[in-house]
Design a protein around this motif. Structure first.
Motif, PDB file in Angstrom:
ATOM      1  N   GLN A 116       0.838  -1.204   0.000  1.00  0.00           N
ATOM      2  CA  GLN A 116       0.000   0.000   0.000  1.00  0.00           C
ATOM      3  C   GLN A 116       0.874   1.256   0.000  1.00  0.00           C
ATOM      4  N   TYR A 117       1.992   1.182   0.694  1.00  0.00           N
ATOM      5  CA  TYR A 117       2.893   2.327   0.835  1.00  0.00           C
ATOM      6  C   TYR A 117       3.784   2.541  -0.379  1.00  0.00           C
ATOM      7  N   MET A 118       4.297   1.431  -0.951  1.00  0.00           N
ATOM      8  CA  MET A 118       5.276   1.604  -2.027  1.00  0.00           C
ATOM      9  C   MET A 118       5.183   0.575  -3.140  1.00  0.00           C
ATOM     10  N   GLY A 119       4.097  -0.173  -3.201  1.00  0.00           N
ATOM     11  CA  GLY A 119       4.029  -1.242  -4.178  1.00  0.00           C
ATOM     12  C   GLY A 119       2.989  -1.080  -5.255  1.00  0.00           C
ATOM     13  N   LYS A 120       2.393   0.084  -5.325  1.00  0.00           N
ATOM     14  CA  LYS A 120       1.376   0.314  -6.349  1.00  0.00           C
ATOM     15  C   LYS A 120       1.685   1.594  -7.089  1.00  0.00           C
ATOM     16  N   GLN A 121       1.268   1.650  -8.322  1.00  0.00           N
ATOM     17  CA  GLN A 121       1.513   2.850  -9.123  1.00  0.00           C
ATOM     18  C   GLN A 121       0.950   4.069  -8.394  1.00  0.00           C
ATOM     19  N   GLY A 122       1.777   5.087  -8.256  1.00  0.00           N
ATOM     20  CA  GLY A 122       1.377   6.314  -7.581  1.00  0.00           C
ATOM     21  C   GLY A 122       1.413   6.239  -6.064  1.00  0.00           C
ATOM     22  N   ALA A 123       1.926   5.147  -5.510  1.00  0.00           N
ATOM     23  CA  ALA A 123       1.998   4.995  -4.057  1.00  0.00           C
ATOM     24  C   ALA A 123       2.902   6.072  -3.463  1.00  0.00           C
ATOM     25  N   PRO A 124       2.530   6.611  -2.304  1.00  0.00           N
ATOM     26  CA  PRO A 124       3.284   7.715  -1.713  1.00  0.00           C
ATOM     27  C   PRO A 124       4.701   7.364  -1.296  1.00  0.00           C
ATOM     28  N   GLY A 125       4.954   6.102  -1.020  1.00  0.00           N
ATOM     29  CA  GLY A 125       6.280   5.708  -0.550  1.00  0.00           C
ATOM     30  C   GLY A 125       7.337   5.616  -1.629  1.00  0.00           C
ATOM     31  N   ILE A 126       6.925   5.460  -2.886  1.00  0.00           N
ATOM     32  CA  ILE A 126       7.907   5.287  -3.959  1.00  0.00           C
ATOM     33  C   ILE A 126       8.846   6.494  -4.052  1.00  0.00           C
TER      34      ILE A 126
ATOM     35  N   GLU B  15       9.442   8.719  -1.832  1.00  0.00           N
ATOM     36  CA  GLU B  15      10.127   8.866  -0.543  1.00  0.00           C
ATOM     37  C   GLU B  15      11.306   7.894  -0.444  1.00  0.00           C
ATOM     38  N   VAL B  16      11.094   6.645  -0.812  1.00  0.00           N
ATOM     39  CA  VAL B  16      12.165   5.645  -0.772  1.00  0.00           C
ATOM     40  C   VAL B  16      13.268   6.032  -1.748  1.00  0.00           C
ATOM     41  N   ARG B  17      12.894   6.479  -2.936  1.00  0.00           N
ATOM     42  CA  ARG B  17      13.906   6.896  -3.925  1.00  0.00           C
ATOM     43  C   ARG B  17      14.712   8.090  -3.412  1.00  0.00           C
ATOM     44  N   ARG B  18      14.037   9.035  -2.799  1.00  0.00           N
ATOM     45  CA  ARG B  18      14.728  10.214  -2.263  1.00  0.00           C
ATOM     46  C   ARG B  18      15.704   9.815  -1.166  1.00  0.00           C
ATOM     47  N   ARG B  19      15.239   8.996  -0.240  1.00  0.00           N
ATOM     48  CA  ARG B  19      16.092   8.576   0.868  1.00  0.00           C
ATOM     49  C   ARG B  19      17.284   7.761   0.352  1.00  0.00           C
ATOM     50  N   ALA B  20      17.045   6.908  -0.643  1.00  0.00           N
ATOM     51  CA  ALA B  20      18.144   6.125  -1.230  1.00  0.00           C
ATOM     52  C   ALA B  20      19.156   7.048  -1.887  1.00  0.00           C
ATOM     53  N   HIS B  21      18.675   8.012  -2.639  1.00  0.00           N
ATOM     54  CA  HIS B  21      19.564   8.947  -3.328  1.00  0.00           C
ATOM     55  C   HIS B  21      20.417   9.734  -2.334  1.00  0.00           C
ATOM     56  N   GLU B  22      19.794  10.215  -1.275  1.00  0.00           N
ATOM     57  CA  GLU B  22      20.523  11.000  -0.269  1.00  0.00           C
ATOM     58  C   GLU B  22      21.642  10.197   0.389  1.00  0.00           C
ATOM     59  N   GLU B  23      21.486   8.894   0.448  1.00  0.00           N
ATOM     60  CA  GLU B  23      22.495   8.039   1.090  1.00  0.00           C
ATOM     61  C   GLU B  23      23.379   7.302   0.091  1.00  0.00           C
TER      62      GLU B  23
END
Length: 132
Positions: A38-48, A50-58
Motif C-alpha cells: 500500500q505504501y510503495m508497491g502500487k503505481q502512484g503509491a506515496p512511498g515510492i 520517498e524511498v527513492r529520495r532517501r536512497a539517493h541521499e544516502e
C-alpha cells in the motif's frame, strides 16, 4: 522520553523478540507485504518517491537499480531498511501488523527488494504496452 524501539504494546522489545520467535512472526511477512505494498508497491503509491529520495541521499541509487534490473537473490540489511524507510513509518508498519519493531525491520528486509523489482517490472510492461 518515549522509547522509539517499542511497539504500542505492554511488552519490552526483548520480550517481543521472544514472542516473535515462538509465533514465527519473524518469518510471516504476508500482512507486512500487504501493508508495504500500500505504501510503495502500487503505481502512484506515496512511498515510492520517498524511498527513492532517501536512497539517493544516502548514495544507494545503484542498489535500487540492481533490484529494479533483476529479481533480488535475498533480503537486504537492517541498515538499508532503516535508510529507506523512516523510523515513523517502521513504527506505523509494526503497529498495523502487530509485529515487533525487530520483526518489522526483518520483514521489510525480506519484502522491499522484491517490491522494488515488481514496481520496475510493472513500469516496463506499461511502457511496452504504450508502444504497441
Amino acid at each position: 522520553m518515549t522509547n522509539r524501539t517499542r511497539t504500542q504494546d505492554n511488552l519490552p522489545e526483548p520480550m517481543n523478540t521472544v514472542a516473535d520467535f515462538f509465533t514465527w512472526a519473524h518469518r510471516d511477512n504476508s500482512g507486512l507485504a500487504t501493508t508495504v505494498s500500500q505504501y510503495m508497491g502500487k503505481q502512484g503509491a506515496p512511498g515510492i518517491p520517498e524511498v527513492r529520495r532517501r536512497a539517493h541521499e544516502e548514495g544507494l541509487d545503484d542498489l535500487l537499480q540492481s533490484w529494479r534490473d533483476a529479481i533480488p537473490s535475498g533480503p537486504t540489511t537492517e541498515r538499508v531498511v532503516r535508510i529507506l524507510i523512516s523510523p515513523d513509518k517502521i513504527e506505523e508498519f509494526a503497529r498495523e501488523t502487530g509485529l515487533s519493531q525487530t520483526a518489522t525491520v526483518n520483514g521489510l528486509a525480506e519484502v522491499i527488494p522484491g517490491i522494488v523489482y515488481r514496481n520496475a517490472l510493472r513500469e516496463r510492461q506499461d511502457a511496452e504496452a504504450k508502444t504497441t
